[in-house]
Structures are given as C-alpha cells and as structure tokens.
Design a protein around this motif. Sequence first.
Motif, short mmCIF file in Angstrom:
data_model
loop_
_atom_site.label_atom_id
_atom_site.label_comp_id
_atom_site.label_asym_id
_atom_site.label_seq_id
_atom_site.Cartn_x
_atom_site.Cartn_y
_atom_site.Cartn_z
N TYR A 1 -23.43 36.61 -31.07
CA TYR A 1 -22.18 36.71 -31.87
C TYR A 1 -21.77 34.69 -32.02
O TYR A 1 -21.35 34.09 -31.24
CB TYR A 1 -20.74 37.31 -31.15
N HIS A 2 -20.52 34.96 -33.08
CA HIS A 2 -19.73 33.44 -33.32
C HIS A 2 -18.56 33.83 -32.43
O HIS A 2 -17.79 35.22 -32.59
CB HIS A 2 -19.79 33.27 -35.08
N VAL A 3 -18.30 33.22 -31.99
CA VAL A 3 -16.79 33.03 -30.79
C VAL A 3 -15.77 32.74 -31.21
O VAL A 3 -16.14 31.56 -31.83
CB VAL A 3 -17.06 33.35 -30.01
N VAL A 4 -14.91 33.55 -32.00
CA VAL A 4 -13.37 32.08 -32.41
C VAL A 4 -12.72 32.82 -30.78
O VAL A 4 -11.86 33.70 -31.03
CB VAL A 4 -12.25 33.35 -33.46
N ALA B 1 -7.08 33.04 -37.06
CA ALA B 1 -8.41 33.15 -35.79
C ALA B 1 -9.01 34.15 -36.97
O ALA B 1 -10.43 33.84 -37.49
CB ALA B 1 -7.97 34.14 -35.20
N ARG B 2 -9.03 35.35 -37.96
CA ARG B 2 -9.55 35.58 -39.14
C ARG B 2 -10.29 35.12 -39.73
O ARG B 2 -11.13 35.12 -40.50
CB ARG B 2 -8.67 37.29 -39.50
N ARG B 3 -9.32 33.76 -40.23
CA ARG B 3 -9.72 33.03 -41.27
C ARG B 3 -11.08 32.03 -40.27
O ARG B 3 -11.92 31.75 -41.60
CB ARG B 3 -8.92 32.04 -41.87
N ASP C 1 -18.40 41.78 -39.55
CA ASP C 1 -17.72 42.62 -39.38
C ASP C 1 -16.52 41.54 -38.50
O ASP C 1 -16.77 40.68 -37.50
CB ASP C 1 -17.47 43.94 -38.71
N VAL C 2 -15.07 41.53 -38.30
CA VAL C 2 -14.25 41.01 -37.34
C VAL C 2 -13.72 41.77 -35.82
O VAL C 2 -13.22 42.78 -36.51
CB VAL C 2 -12.77 40.33 -38.72
#
Length: 252
Positions: free
Chosen positions: A53-56, A78-80, A90-91
């Motif tokens: 996963y890419h993680v923010v 965070a969503r951007r 997906d977010v």
Amino acid sequence: MKRALITAITSLALLGCASVQAAPRGCVILLHGLARTDASMLVMEEALEQAGYHVVAASYPSRSGKLSDLASDTLPTARRACAAAAPEADVNVVTHSMGGILTRVWAKAHPEAEWGRVVMLAPPNNGSELVDTFEEVPGFEWFNGPAGTALGTGPDDIPAQLGPVPFSLGVIAGNRSLNAFYSSILPGEDDGKVTVESTKVAGMKAHLTLPVTHTFMMNNPRVIAQTLSFLDSETFVPDLTLGEVLWDALVE
C-alpha cells in the motif's frame, strides 16, 4: 536499530495474514488518536507498506481544536495526497481511537465522498464513560482539548450525532486494560479507555474483539494482520496467528 526492530515486528505480523498472498493495492490514510502523533502508527505504516500500500500518515493537533475543525483540516489534505500518489486507487483509512470519530465527522459532512475500506481500532463510536465521569474535573479539558471533551456518551456529545457509517467498516476492539481504576468505571468489557460495546456502530461490516489494550493495540501483530485482512477482503479471520505467538515470545 529501531528501524530494524520495526521491520522484524511487522514481518512477524505479515506471516499470519493471508491478504499478503493476493497483491494488496491502493492508498491508506493513517489517523492517530487523542494526544498522539503519526509516530504512534509507525509500526502499522511499515506493515502496510510491506504489503504494497501507499501510506499517508496524517498528523493533527488533536488537543487544539474542535472535531469538525480537525477533520476539515486533516482529511482533505490526506485524501489529496492519496489521489496524487495513486490516482486510480481506492482511498482506504485506518484509524486509532479518536481518529475514527474524526473520519466519521468528515464523512457525514461530505456525503458525496467516495471511500475504499476503513478499519477503526478502538473507536469510541458511542463515546466513553470516562469523559462523562471526568469532564468537570479541573484540568481534564485542558489536557484533552475540545475534541476530547466532546467524546462523552450523552445525546449532545459528538458520537451520538453521527449516525450510521457510509463506508465499508471493520472495527477491532480490545478487552485488556492497563488501568484497573478506569475499567471500574467502564461497564462491561473494555480496553482501559473504551468499552467493547461502544466501539460498535450502525452500518459496520465486521467487528472483532482481541485481547489487546487501547494504548498500544496498533502495534500488535495480530491487530495488524487483521487490519490487512479487512483491507484486502472485508473480513476478519479471528484465528491465532504465528505472528502473535512470536510477538508474545519477543516481549516476555
């Protein structure tokens, strides 16, 4: 040394999670709890990244504003970041404690938003009796801020005003406590801060109770494995994992 330990711990967690066999995908926003920072989610972050996963890892001043203000300052950014890193993905969101309420507050204010899957760890979805008990005690509001003091169980508190969740949600609750005094105030099973019953919310897809405590559950390999499982398949697999056994041996 610290990084190596984190990697070792998360590798143990992944051993017990079937989801890593299927190529995980998407972006995951991490939201910490009250009086914590994004550093508290570092082990979870490492596991998610290892799973593909890419993680923010969002951080917000949890004691410095109202829940609505914190949510509007944190979630859009965070969503951007997720959209920029993985435009077609997906977010998803993984939260600890008050981070779950932050997500629900923003989701209610933005019903048009699209979501992936959400995992909440020990969320006070129906508030905490500890807030009811101590909110008038001198120093409580100063330490917990306006967001923390809004997490009671009354009809005027924020949790009671949010309604069913509008996304695919899995909730993991804990039933072990490090604070016998707090647990004497909380009715039923609890994790030292929130009751198991309070973590439940209308609209959730799955719920699981594990023998973990509120403060450190996001670092537990079994919790991490179950989080990965829900993100991948919208299900929890409540079997004991090899990762959990090895973790117990490590910390003893």
